[in-house]
Scaffold this motif. Structure first.
Motif, PDB file in Angstrom:
ATOM      1  N   SER A  95      34.233  48.108  54.591  1.00  9.16           N
ATOM      2  CA  SER A  95      34.485  48.693  53.328  1.00  9.16           C
ATOM      3  C   SER A  95      35.038  47.722  52.709  1.00  9.16           C
ATOM      4  O   SER A  95      36.045  46.893  52.693  1.00  9.16           O
ATOM      5  CB  SER A  95      35.519  50.011  53.516  1.00  9.16           C
ATOM      6  OG  SER A  95      35.686  50.387  52.316  1.00  9.16           O
ATOM      7  N   ILE A  96      34.306  47.330  51.251  1.00  6.98           N
ATOM      8  CA  ILE A  96      34.923  46.352  50.423  1.00  6.98           C
ATOM      9  C   ILE A  96      34.996  46.906  49.073  1.00  6.98           C
ATOM     10  O   ILE A  96      34.032  47.865  48.491  1.00  6.98           O
ATOM     11  CB  ILE A  96      33.788  45.004  50.444  1.00  6.98           C
ATOM     12  CG1 ILE A  96      33.298  44.594  51.756  1.00  6.98           C
ATOM     13  CG2 ILE A  96      34.092  44.164  49.444  1.00  6.98           C
ATOM     14  CD1 ILE A  96      34.708  43.775  52.474  1.00  6.98           C
ATOM     15  N   ASP A  97      36.012  46.647  48.364  1.00 10.66           N
ATOM     16  CA  ASP A  97      36.361  46.951  47.017  1.00 10.66           C
ATOM     17  C   ASP A  97      36.296  45.714  46.113  1.00 10.66           C
ATOM     18  O   ASP A  97      37.016  44.781  46.331  1.00 10.66           O
ATOM     19  CB  ASP A  97      37.614  47.680  46.846  1.00 10.66           C
ATOM     20  CG  ASP A  97      38.019  48.298  45.456  1.00 10.66           C
ATOM     21  OD1 ASP A  97      37.279  49.296  45.257  1.00 10.66           O
ATOM     22  OD2 ASP A  97      38.356  47.542  44.452  1.00 10.66           O
ATOM     23  N   VAL A  98      35.373  45.819  45.120  1.00 11.52           N
ATOM     24  CA  VAL A  98      35.112  44.500  44.177  1.00 11.52           C
ATOM     25  C   VAL A  98      35.184  45.034  42.663  1.00 11.52           C
ATOM     26  O   VAL A  98      34.837  46.122  42.489  1.00 11.52           O
ATOM     27  CB  VAL A  98      33.867  43.616  44.560  1.00 11.52           C
ATOM     28  CG1 VAL A  98      34.021  43.139  46.024  1.00 11.52           C
ATOM     29  CG2 VAL A  98      32.754  44.443  44.488  1.00 11.52           C
ATOM     30  N   PRO A  99      35.462  44.227  42.070  1.00  8.67           N
ATOM     31  CA  PRO A  99      35.093  44.492  40.514  1.00  8.67           C
ATOM     32  C   PRO A  99      33.735  44.713  40.209  1.00  8.67           C
ATOM     33  O   PRO A  99      32.918  44.186  40.745  1.00  8.67           O
ATOM     34  CB  PRO A  99      35.775  43.120  39.639  1.00  8.67           C
ATOM     35  CG  PRO A  99      36.709  42.283  40.588  1.00  8.67           C
ATOM     36  CD  PRO A  99      36.172  42.875  41.870  1.00  8.67           C
ATOM     37  N   SER A 127      33.812  49.967  43.640  1.00  6.39           N
ATOM     38  CA  SER A 127      34.118  49.153  42.585  1.00  6.39           C
ATOM     39  C   SER A 127      35.258  49.953  41.770  1.00  6.39           C
ATOM     40  O   SER A 127      35.012  50.863  40.730  1.00  6.39           O
ATOM     41  CB  SER A 127      33.312  48.876  41.640  1.00  6.39           C
ATOM     42  OG  SER A 127      32.163  47.910  42.416  1.00  6.39           O
ATOM     43  N   THR A 128      36.770  49.873  41.780  1.00  9.66           N
ATOM     44  CA  THR A 128      37.618  50.719  41.075  1.00  9.66           C
ATOM     45  C   THR A 128      38.202  50.024  39.850  1.00  9.66           C
ATOM     46  O   THR A 128      38.566  50.617  38.923  1.00  9.66           O
ATOM     47  CB  THR A 128      38.812  50.674  42.124  1.00  9.66           C
ATOM     48  OG1 THR A 128      39.338  49.614  42.517  1.00  9.66           O
ATOM     49  CG2 THR A 128      38.215  51.883  43.171  1.00  9.66           C
ATOM     50  N   ALA A 142      39.372  43.256  49.573  1.00  8.03           N
ATOM     51  CA  ALA A 142      39.061  43.499  48.232  1.00  8.03           C
ATOM     52  C   ALA A 142      38.943  42.255  47.453  1.00  8.03           C
ATOM     53  O   ALA A 142      39.717  41.308  47.825  1.00  8.03           O
ATOM     54  CB  ALA A 142      40.261  44.575  47.504  1.00  8.03           C
ATOM     55  N   VAL A 143      38.120  42.038  46.452  1.00  8.22           N
ATOM     56  CA  VAL A 143      37.950  40.824  45.742  1.00  8.22           C
ATOM     57  C   VAL A 143      38.688  41.462  44.437  1.00  8.22           C
ATOM     58  O   VAL A 143      38.581  42.425  43.825  1.00  8.22           O
ATOM     59  CB  VAL A 143      36.752  40.781  45.194  1.00  8.22           C
ATOM     60  CG1 VAL A 143      36.500  39.400  44.241  1.00  8.22           C
ATOM     61  CG2 VAL A 143      35.800  40.151  46.382  1.00  8.22           C
ATOM     62  N   ARG A 144      39.779  40.251  44.109  1.00  5.50           N
ATOM     63  CA  ARG A 144      40.560  40.525  42.776  1.00  5.50           C
ATOM     64  C   ARG A 144      40.751  39.363  41.916  1.00  5.50           C
ATOM     65  O   ARG A 144      40.563  38.130  42.414  1.00  5.50           O
ATOM     66  CB  ARG A 144      42.157  41.056  43.347  1.00  5.50           C
ATOM     67  CG  ARG A 144      42.219  42.125  43.845  1.00  5.50           C
ATOM     68  CD  ARG A 144      41.763  43.123  42.892  1.00  5.50           C
ATOM     69  NE  ARG A 144      42.031  44.793  43.423  1.00  5.50           N
ATOM     70  CZ  ARG A 144      40.910  45.353  43.762  1.00  5.50           C
ATOM     71  NH1 ARG A 144      39.889  44.946  43.736  1.00  5.50           N
ATOM     72  NH2 ARG A 144      40.884  46.492  44.387  1.00  5.50           N
ATOM     73  N   ILE A 145      40.511  39.607  40.611  1.00  3.92           N
ATOM     74  CA  ILE A 145      40.403  38.580  39.645  1.00  3.92           C
ATOM     75  C   ILE A 145      41.675  38.155  38.838  1.00  3.92           C
ATOM     76  O   ILE A 145      42.222  39.464  38.402  1.00  3.92           O
ATOM     77  CB  ILE A 145      39.136  38.526  38.712  1.00  3.92           C
ATOM     78  CG1 ILE A 145      37.900  38.322  39.612  1.00  3.92           C
ATOM     79  CG2 ILE A 145      39.500  37.550  37.681  1.00  3.92           C
ATOM     80  CD1 ILE A 145      36.740  38.298  38.751  1.00  3.92           C
ATOM     81  N   ASN A 226      36.813  48.370  29.971  1.00  5.44           N
ATOM     82  CA  ASN A 226      35.966  47.774  31.195  1.00  5.44           C
ATOM     83  C   ASN A 226      35.002  46.815  30.675  1.00  5.44           C
ATOM     84  O   ASN A 226      34.800  46.797  29.298  1.00  5.44           O
ATOM     85  CB  ASN A 226      35.300  49.257  31.859  1.00  5.44           C
ATOM     86  CG  ASN A 226      34.186  49.586  31.164  1.00  5.44           C
ATOM     87  OD1 ASN A 226      33.163  49.228  30.653  1.00  5.44           O
ATOM     88  ND2 ASN A 226      34.708  50.970  30.669  1.00  5.44           N
ATOM     89  N   ALA A 227      34.389  46.114  31.656  1.00  2.34           N
ATOM     90  CA  ALA A 227      33.606  44.822  31.045  1.00  2.34           C
ATOM     91  C   ALA A 227      32.471  45.317  30.631  1.00  2.34           C
ATOM     92  O   ALA A 227      31.797  44.561  29.886  1.00  2.34           O
ATOM     93  CB  ALA A 227      33.529  43.811  32.345  1.00  2.34           C
ATOM     94  N   GLU A 228      31.943  46.437  31.190  1.00  3.26           N
ATOM     95  CA  GLU A 228      30.523  46.583  30.603  1.00  3.26           C
ATOM     96  C   GLU A 228      30.635  47.234  29.055  1.00  3.26           C
ATOM     97  O   GLU A 228      29.795  46.498  28.291  1.00  3.26           O
ATOM     98  CB  GLU A 228      30.076  48.026  31.136  1.00  3.26           C
ATOM     99  CG  GLU A 228      29.772  47.847  32.734  1.00  3.26           C
ATOM    100  CD  GLU A 228      28.472  47.130  33.015  1.00  3.26           C
ATOM    101  OE1 GLU A 228      27.639  47.002  32.119  1.00  3.26           O
ATOM    102  OE2 GLU A 228      28.049  46.732  34.346  1.00  3.26           O
TER     103      GLU A 228
END
Length: 302
Positions: A95-99, A127-128, A142-145, A226-228
């Protein structure tokens, strides 16, 4: 069914939120899964799950147990992989959470290659775009920026991602092209971006150590979270944005956006992988980390 198998069944039910999904994943009858949970609750003397007709949720005791058994199950799996030749083919669920933009622009297009190499790997990709409790959410990594707050999480820095200043061609035709920060005082606008943590609009950034300064806070007529929407508003000519290059490279190539003030880019943002505890670093997680590291490398500042 012994206690370890009961823990394994419990972890599947807790992570999937369903007895039926857990039974399918374990290739076991639903009745056996239900019986294992009932036996475990009886032996421990606590209720681990709230059951309704629509969902299964962890109780406070269930959350505590899940946090303890996850590392145990991971270590046993690693041992199995060490001593069983059949385990050379990596399998299981990660289980992975990413932007959301990294998921859409980078991970999803590259996933077929990863899954061809590891056909028994299952990936749950969420993607939270906000801080979450990895243990409570059942997330392995998780990937975090951006800068990270101090915590007990294990952090693996990957590098820094380049930010560029962008505008639409229509915006440039209407307002002119800013070439330096002083030009921003001549009727320019930014698309505002609200911080996920505070809800406050983030300021326009200049390079570290730049002493030119902005003549005044860059005004905005629209603020997004949000980025979109951030990119969409820029495309619509509503203002300038500061954005990771990978996020808009396809739009730059197509001429739908242009880079402005290339000599005045904001500081690159750190990119990190985080996970709850070193004991939970399974072979699946190691494989994902190495794959994602290689995936991100072309988009990082040297």
């Amino acid at each position: 069914m012994d206690r370890f198998d009961q823990y394994r069944v419990f972890a599947h039910v807790a992570e999937m939120g369903s007895f039926i999904k857990a039974a399918n994943a374990l290739d076991a009858p639903r009745a056996s899964v239900s019986a294992a949970i009932q036996q475990l609750e009886t032996q421990l003397g606590v209720r681990l799950l709230h059951r309704t007709t629509r969902q299964v949720r962890l109780t406070a005791d269930g959350e505590q147990l899940l946090a303890r058994v996850r590392p145990l199950l991971a270590e046993v799996e690693d041992i199995d992989q060490l001593f069983h030749a059949s385990q050379r083919q990596m399998s299981g669920r990660l289980s992975i959470d990413v932007p959301s933009r990294i998921a859409r622009r980078l991970i999803a297009p590259a996933l077929p290659g990863l899954l061809r190499r590891h056909p028994r790997l299952e990936l749950a990709l969420t993607s939270t775009d906000r801080a979450i409790d990895l243990v409570q959410a059942g997330v392995d990594c998780a990937v975090r920026i951006g800068a990270l707050a101090d915590s007990s999480l294990v952090v693996r820095p990957l590098g820094r991602i380049a930010l560029i200043n962008c505008a639409s061609p229509g915006y440039v035709r209407e307002h002119g092209e800013p070439r330096q920060p002083a030009d921003l005082s001549s009727g320019h606008w930014a698309v505002g971006y609200a911080s996920p943590k505070t809800g406050r609009e983030l300021p326009w950034e200049l390079p570290p150590g730049d002493d030119t300064g902005l003549p005044a806070p860059l005004p905005s007529r629209v603020t997004v979270d949000n980025a979109e929407n951030y990119i969409a508003c820029c495309l619509a000519g509503l203002g300038l944005i500061q954005i990771p290059r990978f996020d808009v490279q396809h739009l730059l190539d197509a001429g739908e956006l242009v880079e402005v003030m290339p000599a005045y880019r904001a500081a690159p943002m750190p990119v990190s992988l985080i996970y709850p505890h070193r004991r939970q670093r399974t072979r699946r997680l190691t494989v994902f980390q190495e794959w994602f590291d290689a995936l991100m490398r072309p988009h990082l500042d040297a």
